[in-house]
Design a protein around this motif. Structure first.
Motif, PDB file in Angstrom:
ATOM      1  N   GLU A   1       0.791  -1.409  -0.055  1.00 18.42           N
ATOM      2  CA  GLU A   1      -0.051   0.053  -0.018  1.00 18.42           C
ATOM      3  C   GLU A   1       0.786   1.243  -0.016  1.00 18.42           C
ATOM      4  O   GLU A   1       0.490   2.370  -0.739  1.00 18.42           O
TER       5      GLU A   1
ATOM      6  N   PRO B   1      -7.546  -3.679 -10.096  1.00 18.20           N
ATOM      7  CA  PRO B   1      -8.734  -4.738  -9.777  1.00 18.20           C
ATOM      8  C   PRO B   1      -8.413  -5.356  -8.597  1.00 18.20           C
ATOM      9  O   PRO B   1      -7.531  -5.429  -7.729  1.00 18.20           O
ATOM     10  N   ASP B   2      -9.579  -6.179  -8.084  1.00 17.68           N
ATOM     11  CA  ASP B   2      -9.420  -7.126  -7.091  1.00 17.68           C
ATOM     12  C   ASP B   2      -8.729  -8.229  -7.368  1.00 17.68           C
ATOM     13  O   ASP B   2      -9.183  -8.727  -8.279  1.00 17.68           O
ATOM     14  N   VAL B   3      -7.764  -8.779  -6.813  1.00 17.71           N
ATOM     15  CA  VAL B   3      -7.135  -9.972  -7.095  1.00 17.71           C
ATOM     16  C   VAL B   3      -7.164 -10.861  -6.060  1.00 17.71           C
ATOM     17  O   VAL B   3      -7.072 -10.605  -4.697  1.00 17.71           O
ATOM     18  N   SER B   4      -7.460 -12.054  -6.321  1.00 22.21           N
ATOM     19  CA  SER B   4      -7.663 -13.096  -5.163  1.00 22.21           C
ATOM     20  C   SER B   4      -6.123 -14.261  -5.569  1.00 22.21           C
ATOM     21  O   SER B   4      -5.911 -14.513  -6.777  1.00 22.21           O
TER      22      SER B   4
ATOM     23  N   ARG C   1      -1.825  -3.118 -12.242  1.00 25.76           N
ATOM     24  CA  ARG C   1      -2.062  -4.741 -12.021  1.00 25.76           C
ATOM     25  C   ARG C   1      -1.279  -5.566 -11.337  1.00 25.76           C
ATOM     26  O   ARG C   1      -1.502  -6.280 -10.318  1.00 25.76           O
TER      27      ARG C   1
ATOM     28  N   ALA D   1      -1.599  -4.696  -7.679  1.00 25.58           N
ATOM     29  CA  ALA D   1      -2.661  -5.195  -6.946  1.00 25.58           C
ATOM     30  C   ALA D   1      -2.641  -6.736  -6.850  1.00 25.58           C
ATOM     31  O   ALA D   1      -2.846  -7.428  -5.622  1.00 25.58           O
TER      32      ALA D   1
ATOM     33  N   LYS E   1      -0.344  -6.828  -3.867  1.00 26.71           N
ATOM     34  CA  LYS E   1      -1.218  -6.801  -2.490  1.00 26.71           C
ATOM     35  C   LYS E   1      -1.785  -8.026  -2.040  1.00 26.71           C
ATOM     36  O   LYS E   1      -1.974  -8.120  -0.833  1.00 26.71           O
ATOM     37  N   ALA E   2      -2.010  -8.825  -3.145  1.00 34.27           N
ATOM     38  CA  ALA E   2      -2.913 -10.097  -2.707  1.00 34.27           C
ATOM     39  C   ALA E   2      -1.852 -11.123  -2.083  1.00 34.27           C
ATOM     40  O   ALA E   2      -2.023 -11.903  -1.161  1.00 34.27           O
TER      41      ALA E   2
END
Lengths: 440, 440
Positions: free
Chosen positions: A220, A238-241, A423, A426, A429-430
């Motif tokens: 972050e 994007p939300d990344v899993s 990306r 992101a 971050k995951a």
């Protein structure tokens, strides 16, 4: 997430959230960082210029700024370090060169201006390898073992952030000068896509390679700076899993250089990511990529020939032999060799980008050969696992979390395609909570 | 060669020879140039900063320097002009921007340092299009017709040299900012291979394109600077004969834009070179080259997005709309478009280089669409015949000599492969007397 007890232990993002909520002042954060610096600087020697009174004054000024709803940048009140070959208008920029001991630039580098406009302020200047290019090493020592190097050339910037002395700092990378220190000092770091950040005001070695980067204490933190720099796509990350994330593990052609620390870091990363649901497969880079480290060396020294000419003709006696040799083309780099290197890289770039798609989200690869080596006055470590990515112009992020056989940090690199920086952040971050106990 | 009657009418090389022989002093040369400036500046307006007393003082100092046999550079005592977006430590650098009206850099740009170390000195600063990138035009007028543009963005530098106000001046090219003014002002000019000259201290627009160049009053003037800059191969320039020289005449895909002046300049050049024994054949560039001008535009504006961000966040009100639009990505340049442009250029570069060999020595191609257009406060002309070469990173030289239908200069461009700069200058030296009556 663990709750730090002292502000200096916080990430920039954690401190920022408290500052926005008026639960922490910039002055408190700054005083805490200064306490940490006071306790550590005699050993770590990350700073070449620091004025505690000035830093506190700046923090107080920023604390007085009125907040309008939503109007305050998330960097407001955050101190940051600047590698000492990036110009600052309010403090000297020595390049760690005897030619520039009291050099006071008239202007901030563009990156410093962008950070200031966002409400951040310069804590001080961080030691660097001479001109970020050769010659003298920084005096900085690895905060985990003072007998070891913090890496380089962004030695002070990496050590200061890794040691909790400042939450954010700027470095640069031409070979492996930014990501390797992130690995050695247990810091997060990003080297963004080439030319997506203005280099103006920093000292050039090789314009085809020279890339600004920054360190933080979390993904972050890296995002905070990316927002100020208006990184493409950062407003719509994007939300990344991790579950289902397609990770290509690239040992690269340099794998024989991987030491116990890096072999362990990669095995652990593959295992933890797989356990978290990622689909990790081995990824072999095409054969021409085996020559990219050689090509990087040729580009760096071929282009470096002209970047030290002004000092050569004006300040020959004070110019380190390393740079005289570059001007004199000691390596006898011919135009043909340089063209081979430039064109090989140019041909590999789109090939690399095309690896990404439905079958591949991100590449996992080493950040360094292993733990930080001894003899910090002689070596900053080997850039073997970084040079290729610099030449390819692609974004890389270092994720810390592993400790090597001697208890020293060893990071892993996530790499994405050109302009895939947002990306990649992101994804980082995951991934970070899976690999870094401090981020879990 | 004609014998000029006044020092200001001399090329730098002619003046240099006399200075070396003590038949002319730097002071005499400078006073003569200043007389020319005094007579012309109210109309041509090439200079934004000039201090005659200072220039004379500098020249006198250089006249006092002891000569040891062979020790004096051929640039000793030669005044030169500097485009006003290239930093100078002893005079302001305004970028022709209201943000920087009194801007005094602490350091000379590297190119200025290299020239000073060779014994040359800065005559003054030459007007430029705002940031060499858009916004405000220079106030400069074409010395051949004050109602016309001198071209741009290197407006003042090109006009000052073309008008005999100073023998050498520096400009820059991102699209056609250097070679087009050479054509419009009847000056010699070279845009060397990208990254063979340090850009440091000049204002960036697009690092992949930004290239320093210089103007002179003969090919030999261009060589003088190339020597100081240690251009690869300049110490062993080949002897070139026009007889048997293999010249490829490339109209390029932009030929429909060629006006009467340029059609005439090219026909004349083909005829005169053929009469002098050169083998001139038509050369069609491969089809992908048709997209290079579009690609250049995308790279320039895509990379320009980040180069004005610091001014955008710090000086929004004073930043011209042209640059706000770049930061805001008004043209909606996506990463995909930018990658297409970067990779197309990268793929074309080695293809272009391979055209040269036993069958081709040099390419002959237009320097501009025609004579300089009217309305200098609105246009600097069209870079259609320059942009491709900038993006290809290849060296180009403008050779004057032709006059268009209105008696205004129209140059032709010689282009060579990357790093073929010294050979290109050798070819230009042979070609110039054929095309330029003043060089005959």
């Amino acid at each position: 997430m663990k709750s730090p007890t002292q502000p200096w232990q916080m990430s920039a993002a954690e401190a920022s959230a408290l500052i926005q909520a008026r639960a922490l002042s910039a002055e408190e954060l700054t005083r805490s960082c200064l306490d940490r610096i006071a306790a550590r600087n005699a050993d770590v020697k990350a700073w070449v210029w620091l004025d505690p009174e000035r830093a506190i004054r700046k923090a107080k000024e920023l604390d007085k700024v009125q907040i309008h709803a939503g109007a305050k940048s998330r960097l407001h009140g955050i101190p940051f370090g600047v590698k000492d070959m990036i110009d600052t208008a309010e403090m000297p920029t020595t390049n760690n060169s005897p030619i520039y001991p009291d050099n006071q630039p008239s202007h901030d580098a563009q990156v410093v201006r962008i950070m200031k406009a966002a409400g951040a302020f310069v804590m001080g200047k961080c030691d660097t390898v001479e001109f970020a290019a050769g010659g003298r090493k920084a005096l900085t020592r690895n905060p985990y073992d003072f007998a070891r190097t913090p890496g380089g050339s962004s030695s002070g910037s990496g050590a200061a952030v890794g040691d909790g002395q400042v939450p954010i700092a700027f470095g640069t990378q031409t070979g492996g000068s930014h990501i390797r220190p992130a690995s050695f000092n247990g810091a997060y770091g990003i080297k963004p896509t080439h030319n997506t950040f203005s280099w103006s005001g920093a000292r050039h070695l090789s314009p085809t390679l020279d890339t600004l980067g920054w360190y933080g204490r979390s993904v972050e933190d890296l995002v905070l700076v990316a927002e100020a720099a208006r990184m493409v796509g950062i407003d719509a990350m994007p939300d990344v899993s991790v579950k289902g994330l397609k990770v290509g593990f690239s040992r690269t052609h340099n794998w024989p250089k991987a030491e116990e620390g890096t072999v362990g870091a990669m095995e652990r990363a593959v295992r933890l990511l797989t356990e978290a649901g990622a689909i990790v497969t081995d990824l072999d880079l095409p054969e021409p990529f085996a020559d990219l480290n050689t090509a990087q060396h040729i580009v760096m020294n071929g282009e470096g020939r002209v970047q030290f000419l002004a000092d050569y003709v004006q300040n020959y006696e004070l110019l380190h032999e390393d740079f005289r040799k570059k001007v004199e083309n000691f390596e006898a780099i011919t135009p043909e060799k340089l063209l081979w290197a430039l064109d090989l890289a140019a041909a590999c770039r789109p090939v690399f980008d095309k690896l990404f798609g439905p079958e591949l989200d991100v590449i996992l690869t080493p950040s360094a050969c292993g733990e930080a080596p001894f003899k910090p006055s002689e070596t900053t470590g080997d850039p073997a696992f970084n040079s290729m990515w610099t030449l390819l112009h692609v974004p890389t992020v270092n994720i810390p979390g592993h400790l090597g056989p001697n208890g020293l940090p060893v990071g892993v690199t996530l790499a994405g395609p050109r302009f895939g920086d947002a990306r990649l952040l992101a994804i980082a971050k995951a991934v970070a909570p899976v690999l870094d106990p401090k981020a879990a």
